[in-house]
Structures are given as C-alpha cells and as structure tokens.
Design a protein around this motif. Structure first.
Motif, mmCIF file in Angstrom:
data_model
loop_
_atom_site.group_PDB
_atom_site.id
_atom_site.type_symbol
_atom_site.label_atom_id
_atom_site.label_comp_id
_atom_site.label_asym_id
_atom_site.label_seq_id
_atom_site.Cartn_x
_atom_site.Cartn_y
_atom_site.Cartn_z
ATOM 1 N N ALA A 171 1.153 18.430 -1.099
ATOM 2 C CA ALA A 171 1.948 19.649 -1.208
ATOM 3 C C ALA A 171 1.094 20.839 -1.603
ATOM 4 C CB ALA A 171 3.069 19.450 -2.229
ATOM 5 N N ALA A 172 0.078 20.590 -2.428
ATOM 6 C CA ALA A 172 -0.785 21.691 -2.848
ATOM 7 C C ALA A 172 -1.455 22.349 -1.652
ATOM 8 C CB ALA A 172 -1.837 21.163 -3.825
ATOM 9 N N LEU A 173 -2.053 21.533 -0.786
ATOM 10 C CA LEU A 173 -2.712 22.092 0.396
ATOM 11 C C LEU A 173 -1.695 22.677 1.364
ATOM 12 C CD1 LEU A 173 -5.203 22.611 2.109
ATOM 13 C CD2 LEU A 173 -4.981 20.313 3.025
ATOM 14 N N GLU A 192 -9.919 4.101 15.977
ATOM 15 C CA GLU A 192 -10.950 5.030 15.532
ATOM 16 C C GLU A 192 -10.746 5.343 14.046
ATOM 17 O OE1 GLU A 192 -11.121 8.423 18.072
ATOM 18 O OE2 GLU A 192 -11.490 7.222 19.888
ATOM 19 N N THR A 193 -11.672 4.884 13.232
ATOM 20 C CA THR A 193 -11.550 5.067 11.789
ATOM 21 C C THR A 193 -11.656 6.537 11.406
ATOM 22 O OG1 THR A 193 -12.526 2.892 11.416
ATOM 23 C CG2 THR A 193 -12.494 4.402 9.552
ATOM 24 N N ARG A 194 -12.505 7.276 12.097
ATOM 25 C CA ARG A 194 -12.598 8.709 11.816
ATOM 26 C C ARG A 194 -11.409 9.418 12.455
ATOM 27 N NH1 ARG A 194 -16.408 12.110 9.912
ATOM 28 N NH2 ARG A 194 -16.201 14.310 10.477
ATOM 29 N N PRO A 195 -10.650 10.186 11.683
ATOM 30 C CA PRO A 195 -9.426 10.788 12.223
ATOM 31 C C PRO A 195 -9.701 11.917 13.215
ATOM 32 C CG PRO A 195 -9.805 11.553 9.983
ATOM 33 C CD PRO A 195 -10.837 10.494 10.253
ATOM 34 N N LEU A 196 -8.751 12.093 14.135
ATOM 35 C CA LEU A 196 -8.783 13.249 15.034
ATOM 36 C C LEU A 196 -8.555 14.533 14.262
ATOM 37 C CD1 LEU A 196 -6.499 11.960 17.930
ATOM 38 C CD2 LEU A 196 -8.989 12.249 18.025
ATOM 39 N N ALA A 197 -7.696 14.454 13.258
ATOM 40 C CA ALA A 197 -7.340 15.626 12.465
ATOM 41 C C ALA A 197 -6.924 15.165 11.081
ATOM 42 C CB ALA A 197 -6.204 16.404 13.131
ATOM 43 N N ALA A 198 -7.202 15.993 10.086
ATOM 44 C CA ALA A 198 -6.786 15.711 8.718
ATOM 45 C C ALA A 198 -5.946 16.882 8.244
ATOM 46 C CB ALA A 198 -8.007 15.509 7.821
ATOM 47 N N ALA A 199 -4.647 16.658 8.144
ATOM 48 C CA ALA A 199 -3.729 17.733 7.784
ATOM 49 C C ALA A 199 -3.375 17.641 6.302
ATOM 50 C CB ALA A 199 -2.493 17.665 8.669
ATOM 51 N N SER A 200 -2.276 18.280 5.899
ATOM 52 C CA SER A 200 -1.950 18.373 4.479
ATOM 53 C C SER A 200 -1.317 17.098 3.934
ATOM 54 C CB SER A 200 -1.010 19.551 4.238
ATOM 55 O OG SER A 200 0.136 19.436 5.068
ATOM 56 N N ILE A 201 -0.481 16.437 4.733
ATOM 57 C CA ILE A 201 0.255 15.276 4.254
ATOM 58 C C ILE A 201 -0.312 13.979 4.813
ATOM 59 C CG2 ILE A 201 2.524 14.146 4.326
ATOM 60 C CD1 ILE A 201 3.788 16.877 4.085
ATOM 61 N N PRO A 241 -2.064 8.336 0.427
ATOM 62 C CA PRO A 241 -1.389 7.610 -0.651
ATOM 63 C C PRO A 241 -1.058 8.531 -1.821
ATOM 64 C CG PRO A 241 -3.733 7.090 -0.627
ATOM 65 C CD PRO A 241 -3.451 7.876 0.622
ATOM 66 N N GLY A 242 0.138 8.376 -2.348
ATOM 67 C CA GLY A 242 0.549 9.152 -3.511
ATOM 68 C C GLY A 242 1.058 10.532 -3.218
ATOM 69 N N VAL A 243 0.942 10.998 -1.965
ATOM 70 C CA VAL A 243 1.341 12.371 -1.638
ATOM 71 C C VAL A 243 2.836 12.578 -1.858
ATOM 72 C CG1 VAL A 243 1.766 13.864 0.342
ATOM 73 C CG2 VAL A 243 -0.528 13.055 -0.110
ATOM 74 N N ALA A 244 3.662 11.666 -1.368
ATOM 75 C CA ALA A 244 5.119 11.841 -1.478
ATOM 76 C C ALA A 244 5.563 11.876 -2.944
ATOM 77 C CB ALA A 244 5.835 10.723 -0.731
ATOM 78 N N LEU A 264 9.099 19.619 1.780
ATOM 79 C CA LEU A 264 7.958 18.717 1.792
ATOM 80 C C LEU A 264 8.377 17.257 1.630
ATOM 81 C CD1 LEU A 264 5.568 21.016 -0.194
ATOM 82 C CD2 LEU A 264 5.195 20.197 2.123
ATOM 83 N N HIS A 265 9.440 17.003 0.884
ATOM 84 C CA HIS A 265 9.961 15.640 0.818
ATOM 85 C C HIS A 265 10.459 15.197 2.198
ATOM 86 C CE1 HIS A 265 9.619 14.416 -3.339
ATOM 87 N NE2 HIS A 265 10.070 15.590 -3.758
#
Length: 440
Positions: free
Chosen positions: A62-64, A121-130, A151-154, A191-192
């Motif tokens: 949520a911070a990002l 593919e272990t390396r992600p295509l994109a890394a977003a906020s959630i 993990p822990g974001v929610a 965000l929830h």
C-alpha cells in the motif's frame, strides 16, 4: 522484502522520523545563516524524495501504491525536480528473491508446483505495488502471465496507509484532517479490494462479457486451476507497454487513444462498470495486430445509472456551453455544495468551463498542446493551497475523474489528436452508439 507488519511499520516509521530529524536540522542550519526557508523547501529536497522512493520501492504494498498514484496522477502538475524523482516509483524496482517467491507459491500451489510447468521464469516481467508478474508455460502448452502477491501485503495495508498519511502530514501539504481521514479510509477499502485476486478474476470475467464484440481489444483469460486469492493466473497477452507507442505514426497514436476514449465512454454509459486505474502499465499495444491489451482489473468499479445519467447531462451542458446548467449539475454531483464559498464555486466552475472550451475550440483536440495543462495546473494549485477550501467530491466522482485524467496524460504522452468534440457528442444522446461494427 519485509512481509511482517512490525517490519513494515519499523521501515516507514524510521523513514518518517529520519526525514523529520533531517528537516529540523536543515531548518536550524539555515536559520543560523539568517535565512527564513519555507517548510516545503526543507522537506521536498532531492535527498528526502530519494529516501522516500527507495524505501517505498523496497517495501511495495500500500505504501508504494499511494506513491505511484501521486506520481501517476500528479506528475505533470508538480515541480519538475519532484516529478522527476517520483517518476522512479513507476519503474520496476525491488522484487521477491527466488526463495521468498518459492515460499509463496508452495503455500498457494503445494510443494510440487514446478511439476505443472515446462517453463517458469523466476525473474518477473514486472514488479508492481501489490504483486509481481511472471511468465510461464504449462505442460499442456498454455502461455501464461502469473501475478504473485507479495507476502504480508494484504495484512499490512492499514498500517502502511497510516504511516504514509503521517508522511503527508509531515510534508505540510496534507488536506484538512477530516478530508485526509476520508481519503485514507477509501484508500484502505480500494487496496483491500485490489489485494483480493479472486475478486479481480471475477472482474475480468465480467468485463470480458460486457466488452462483447468491440474490436481491437484483448482481455486475458483467467486460468481457474492455477488461481487463488493471492495468485492470479491468466493467459499471456502479447504486446509492448502502451507508452512505447510514442514511436508509432500519428495515425496509429490517434487510433490508440480514440479507441481508449470510446472504450471509457462505453464503460461509463453502456457497461456501468469502469476500470478506474489509469496507470500506463495496465495497457499494452501489439503493433502487428494493432490490438490493445487490457491487463489489470483490480480497481474496476460499478457506476450507478443515476451517476451515469448526471454525467451524461454534464457532457451535454458543457458541449452546449450552458454555464448555468453546468453549475447546477456540479452541485448535484457533489463537486461543491451550497455552503461552498462563492470564490471557490467560481473557481471550480471556471475549471470545468475551461475544459469544455478547449474541447470546443477546434474540430481536433491536440493533447500535445500544453496551454490547457498549464491553466488547469494554476487553478488546481490555487484551490489546493487555499486553507479555506476543504471540499472533495464523492469518492465515485474522484475515481472517474482519475480515469479521465489518466487518459488525458496518456494522450499527452502519445501526442494524439482526436475529434474529441464529435466523440463526446455521440454519447450525449441515448442510445449509446453501436461499437461492435466500428473500426478505428
């Protein structure tokens, strides 16, 4: 990547305390030299903004998300130095290390999850906020995009938002406390919802059905057997980030924005269901098929028939230059109330009229013309910095305003030119125009 609430709380808490301390020390240093700096000059330094963006990129969640919303929705309205630093929040940054990723997938798919795939593919295509997105191929040949939630974001959404709100208060740019509390509550709710991937899967299915025969778009197909509330698995949609289309011809750029503008109007007036997150990363473009990919539905919202009807009337009044009717509808939409001061009402009225004047000024609306942006920025800044103004529209209106602002910013990025007046006039009168046979 911190996954426990206490670790995330410590991260943002330390960030807030550190910035406060550095701000006070810098203020004391300048005062000792006989200077009288403004609080914003002390706080919004390149060093402080870099620290904020680095910490939010590390924490995600949520911070990002709130930082990205600021950079997305306000980037073109902020001072150049600050906007440039916030741009970093839209870029891919920290992602889960393989061990942490494996732990999440074992929890959701079981210890033998790799046996389902011929390639992951272990390396992600994109890394977003959630969450972050991985490409994979199943043993039965399905080409997939897999969104894995951090993990822990929610569980940390409420504490993350509380800490970011404290950063806003520290900045001195926060709105009045009741307004900030209302916005914080809505951010938590939103965000929830976005963290519930089963809900997003339902949104994808609903949107696909409502999209029907409209050509030129593709929506991913949810893979039920590999989706949970924390892992959303979809068919892979080929294409490039949509803002890469700036290198395409003027005709192609115009076509992209024309289709997205009409789709937004269809969402509002035909579907009653709007994808309200205008982040550029939520769209892709395939130059070979000229197809636009619609990639993210976590922020999809229903629009009531009454709201859609009021907005249709607002469009009609604006296109007819009926200023009295525009003011009346602004009150009904909650843009201001009868208690709002005359000066503030006039400023909001002028802002709305300014937009319609720009639309009506020429048969082709040029998104690359910065004159409208500069004038809107000046009016918005005057309202935002006025301590006597604490009116915010209903949340539903804010989501739709955000959608429109996102399309405008994309139009600027693409330097598109559209017959915007003609497009809007098509939707003023019922029934909504038939789209299944229209090709742009």
């Amino acid at each position: 990547m911190p996954s426990h609430r206490l670790a995330r709380l410590a991260g943002l808490g330390a960030l807030t305390a550190g910035i406060a301390t550095r701000t006070m020390l810098e203020g004391a240093r300048r005062l000792s030299r006989g200077e009288l700096p403004k609080p914003s000059d002390l706080l919004l330094t390149p060093g402080n903004i870099l620290r904020v963006s680095d910490e939010l990129s590390r924490m995600r969640g949520a911070a990002l998300k709130l930082g990205q919303l600021l950079s997305m929705d306000a980037g073109d309205f902020l001072p150049g130095e600050l906007a440039g630093l916030l741009e970093r929040l839209r870029a891919d940054a920290d992602f889960m290390p393989p061990r942490q990723l494996n732990s999440v997938l074992v929890t959701n798919w079981g210890p033998d999850w790799r046996k389902r795939f011929s390639r992951f593919e272990t390396r992600p295509l994109a890394a977003a906020s959630i969450g972050q997105v991985h490409r994979a191929t199943t043993l039965d040949g399905r080409d997939l995009a897999i969104k894995v939630q951090y993990p822990g974001v929610a569980k940390s959404i409420d504490s993350d938002i509380a800490n970011v709100i404290s950063l806003f208060r520290l900045s001195g740019f926060a709105p009045p406390a009741p307004v900030l509390a209302r916005l914080g509550a809505e951010a938590r709710k939103q965000l929830h919802e976005e963290a519930d991937y089963l809900r997003e899967a339902d949104n994808i299915r609903r949107y696909t059905e409502q999209l029907g025969g409209i050509e030129g778009f593709i929506v991913p197909v949810v893979q039920e057997d590999l989706s949970t509330d924390r892992v959303l698995t979809m068919s892979f949609v080929p294409g490039l980030p949509i803002d890469v289309a700036t290198g395409q011809s003027q005709e192609v750029r115009n076509s992209i924005l024309t289709r997205l503008a009409r789709l937004a109007l269809d969402e509002l007036f035909a579907f009653g269901f709007v994808q309200t997150d205008p982040n550029f990363a939520n769209y892709s473009y395939d130059p070979d098929s000229r197809t636009i990919g619609l990639l993210d539905f976590g922020a999809a919202k229903e629009v009531s028939p009454d709201m859609a009807d009021l907005l249709r009337q607002l469009l009609a009044a604006g296109l007819e230059e009926n200023h009295e009717r525009l003011s009346e509808l602004s009150v009904r939409l909650g843009l201001y109330s009868e208690q709002t001061s005359l000066r503030h009402r006039e400023l909001i009225d002028q802002t709305i009229r300014l937009v319609f004047e720009a639309v009506l000024a020429s048969p082709s609306f040029d998104f690359a013309n910065d004159q409208l942006l500069h004038r809107l920025r000046a009016m918005g800044t005057e309202l935002a910095l006025d301590p006597g103004f604490d009116q915010i529209p209903p949340i539903d209106v804010l989501y739709l305003q955000r959608k429109a602002a996102g399309l405008y910013l994309l139009g600027r990025r693409l330097r598109a030119q559209l017959p915007l007046r003609d497009i809007l006039e098509e939707y003023v009168h019922e029934p909504v125009p038939e789209r299944s046979v229209r090709k742009d």
